[in-house]
Design a protein around this motif. Structure first.
Motif, PDB file in Angstrom:
ATOM      1  N   ARG A   1      37.960  47.097 -22.959  1.00 36.49           N
ATOM      2  CA  ARG A   1      36.795  46.638 -23.067  1.00 36.49           C
ATOM      3  C   ARG A   1      35.817  46.527 -21.987  1.00 36.49           C
TER       4      ARG A   1
ATOM      5  N   HIS B   1      34.526  49.223 -31.152  1.00 35.58           N
ATOM      6  CA  HIS B   1      34.753  48.664 -32.498  1.00 35.58           C
ATOM      7  C   HIS B   1      35.597  49.366 -33.561  1.00 35.58           C
TER       8      HIS B   1
ATOM      9  N   THR C   1      25.745  52.023 -34.712  1.00 36.97           N
ATOM     10  CA  THR C   1      26.872  51.157 -33.956  1.00 36.97           C
ATOM     11  C   THR C   1      28.034  51.023 -34.780  1.00 36.97           C
TER      12      THR C   1
ATOM     13  N   ASP D   1      38.153  44.999 -31.498  1.00 36.88           N
ATOM     14  CA  ASP D   1      37.682  46.143 -30.379  1.00 36.88           C
ATOM     15  C   ASP D   1      39.008  46.100 -29.722  1.00 36.88           C
TER      16      ASP D   1
ATOM     17  N   GLU E   1      29.133  49.715 -25.896  1.00 36.36           N
ATOM     18  CA  GLU E   1      29.644  48.752 -26.458  1.00 36.36           C
ATOM     19  C   GLU E   1      31.005  48.728 -26.772  1.00 36.36           C
TER      20      GLU E   1
ATOM     21  N   LYS F   1      28.471  50.721 -19.620  1.00 35.58           N
ATOM     22  CA  LYS F   1      27.093  50.645 -20.342  1.00 35.58           C
ATOM     23  C   LYS F   1      27.401  50.946 -21.948  1.00 35.58           C
TER      24      LYS F   1
ATOM     25  N   ARG G   1      34.400  50.033 -20.833  1.00 35.89           N
ATOM     26  CA  ARG G   1      33.283  50.482 -21.592  1.00 35.89           C
ATOM     27  C   ARG G   1      32.095  49.674 -21.199  1.00 35.89           C
ATOM     28  N   ARG G   2      32.353  48.167 -20.601  1.00 38.02           N
ATOM     29  CA  ARG G   2      31.227  47.558 -20.330  1.00 38.02           C
ATOM     30  C   ARG G   2      30.610  48.206 -19.149  1.00 38.02           C
TER      31      ARG G   2
END
Length: 574
Positions: free
Chosen positions: A58, A70, A33, A53, A67, A65, A61-62
């Motif tokens: 955001r 960061h 991660t 991030d 993260e 799927k 990327r969600r």
């Protein structure tokens, strides 16, 4: 039996952190991660960096799927904002190799990097350490970077006052070896419990703590917006001592009237030799009496307001074994930078360059600012000074080098004598896309809004009138908007609360005038006020003073009145 206090979660994190070590070192090794554990993201602030991030991507990327993307923002500790040309070259090289690019000058007189991947944090910290810069206590519940006048009128005293700022910063640093162990590979202590934090304590301070030193008549460090400030009292070229101001602070929360910005209160006069002694006493009193249950009520301003100045003062005097003397008179005339060339007492010159919102980059289709600064560093071989309003000074330039440095600065978009007074007196926080607290744009939007406001002031013949404008993406106040003449505080995407009424010197707070408005309503609201100001202002009267005199907003000198809405005023209140 009294009920045991319920400490905030941050207090528990600090208590079990083994003096700020946590599991940071182990987390750095986990490459599955790009993030660190939630506890460690709180502890890394004490080491000078935040996990962030990119909020622009955001959602994308969600949906994939993945993260969040960061990365980390690292802020240096740089008391007084003084930096050598050689240090600047190293800062530039690190930015190009280990970050997403660019350097940002902050409102606390230092610089920060954005877009640092987890694997690059340690090499970056080791890189700045090689040129004698660190990030210890640049963030977190500790005393942060100490501000100091960058270019006072009494320039022959600057070295003395700057050295005082450095001494205070060093005196109040955490004593734990965690930073040096984790980042610089120093030998680990056998038993961290044997370490002693004599000033900050085992769980450090309840909240962040900010200190500044100013030399009247210029309040370029906004002394009233700091937890603790020292105002230099100078007579006949000699430093007599300092008036001590405490309990100032920016920051509030929308819809929570128990939170408010505050103006610092004058506790009295001290001798120069007692500076660190009194600074320590203020810090330890706040350590022992600050609110550790509610972090929104944990700043020094609330401790002093709740306890009362006299009671707080008695604790400080008891801890120092000294009494405050009667405060000395002083006067501030402005809290902005003085741009262009200013001659020093020793015959050298300082060039203050306007860096819009502190962002230094080599733009693809614009000025090559980083490249220009490297060329200036090669030629100058002297000091730079970062200002508390995000600008940069080429300091102590020999007269023979003035023309060459000015030419380089103009060619690379660093010296912009054509910039309007409105733009020169503007300031914004980072906000989106990297700040997790931002509710609206700031740095990326304010330049465009200023362009529209420039047309407005030109229309009414006010282009020669400085008006201090500040914008933040949330009410935490990183760009000190509550001390501006016009302030925009982010409320939602594209929406801002409009505040008016600061005095242009940083000694009076703004007052809410319109709530939750977009650009069209901002311009419609300000134009009649600007028109009236152009026709009805008195000689030398600033826009904020005009708004107060004509009862557009009431004067606010105490943050406890910030949310009050006296009858008869136009401001809508919160």
């Amino acid at each position: 039996m009294s009920e045991e206090k319920k400490l905030s979660e941050n207090e528990h994190i600090k208590a079990r952190s083994r003096h700020l070590r946590g599991t940071i070192e182990e987390g750095l090794q986990n490459l599955v991660t790009g993030a660190l554990s939630p506890d460690d993201t709180q502890l890394t602030k004490f080491h000078g960096f935040y996990q962030q991030d990119d909020r622009d991507i955001r959602d994308e990327r969600r949906h994939q799927k993945l993260e969040p993307l960061h990365s980390f923002m690292l802020r240096a500790r740089l008391p007084g904002g003084v930096i050598t040309a050689e240090q600047w070259k190293a800062i530039d090289e690190i930015s190009r190799n280990l970050t997403s690019g660019g350097i940002r000058l902050t409102t606390r007189q230092t610089f920060q990097y954005h877009g640092i991947l987890k694997r690059n944090v340690k090499p970056l910290i080791q890189g700045i350490n090689k040129v004698m810069i660190d990030s210890v206590a640049a963030c977190g519940d500790v005393n942060r970077n100490v501000l100091c006048n960058t270019n006072p009128v009494e320039s022959e005293l600057h070295e003395t006052i700057y050295n005082d700022a450095v001494a205070v910063s060093k005196h109040l640093l955490p004593k734990t070896g965690a930073y040096h162990e984790i980042w610089l590979d120093k030998e680990k202590v056998a038993n961290f419990e044997e370490e002693v934090e004599p000033i900050l304590g085992d769980t450090y301070l309840p909240r962040k703590f900010k200190i500044a030193i100013a030399v009247p008549p210029h309040n370029d460090v906004d002394v009233n917006g700091n937890d603790l400030s020292f105002v230099a009292i100078v007579k006949d070229g000699n430093l007599l001592g300092y008036d001590v101001l405490a309990g100032g602070g920016m920051g509030a929360s929308h819809g929570e009237p128990d939170t408010y910005p505050q103006i610092a209160k004058n506790f009295g006069f001290i001798e120069p030799r007692d500076l660190c002694t009194f600074a320590e006493a203020f810090v330890t009193t706040q350590r022992d009496f600050g609110d550790r249950e509610n972090r929104k009520h944990a700043r020094l301003k609330y401790t002093i307001d709740d306890m009362g100045v006299d009671t707080f003062k008695s604790h400080v005097e008891e801890r120092t074994g000294k009494k405050f003397k009667k405060a000395k008179p002083y006067e501030f005339t402005m809290h902005s930078d003085r741009f262009g060339w200013v001659e020093n007492a020793d015959g050298t010159w300082n060039l203050t360059m306007f860096i819009e919102h502190g962002r230094i980059k080599d733009y693809e289709d614009g000025p090559q600012m980083m490249t220009g600064l490297l060329k200036i560093a090669d030629l100058h071989q002297g000091n730079f000074r970062i200002t508390a309003t995000q600008n940069l000074i080429v300091a102590q330039v020999a007269k023979s080098k003035k023309a060459k440095i000015e030419k380089l600065a103009k060619e690379h978009g660093l010296f912009r004598p054509e910039a309007s007074l409105l733009r020169l007196n503007s300031m914004a926080c980072v906000a989106l896309p990297t700040c997790g607290l931002a509710m609206a744009e700031a740095e990326r939007y304010l330049p465009d809004l200023i362009t529209k406001l420039e047309a407005m002031v030109d229309k009414y013949g006010l282009s020669d009138q400085p008006i201090v404008i500040r914008m933040t993406g949330c009410p935490n106040g990183c760009a000190r908007p509550y001390l501006a003449e016009i302030a925009f505080i982010g409320k939602a995407p594209g929406k801002y609360n409009l505040y008016l009424g600061g005095d242009g010197k940083g000694t009076r707070l703004v007052k809410l005038y319109k709530e939750n408005i977009g650009e069209e309503e901002i311009l419609q609201t300000l134009e009649p006020l600007i028109e009236s100001y152009s026709k009805e202002r008195k000689k030398g009267e600033g826009f904020g003073d005009f708004c107060v005199r004509t009862e557009v907003v009431p004067p606010i000198y105490d943050g406890r009145d910030f949310h009050k809405n006296p009858e008869g005023f136009l401001s809508s209140g919160i």
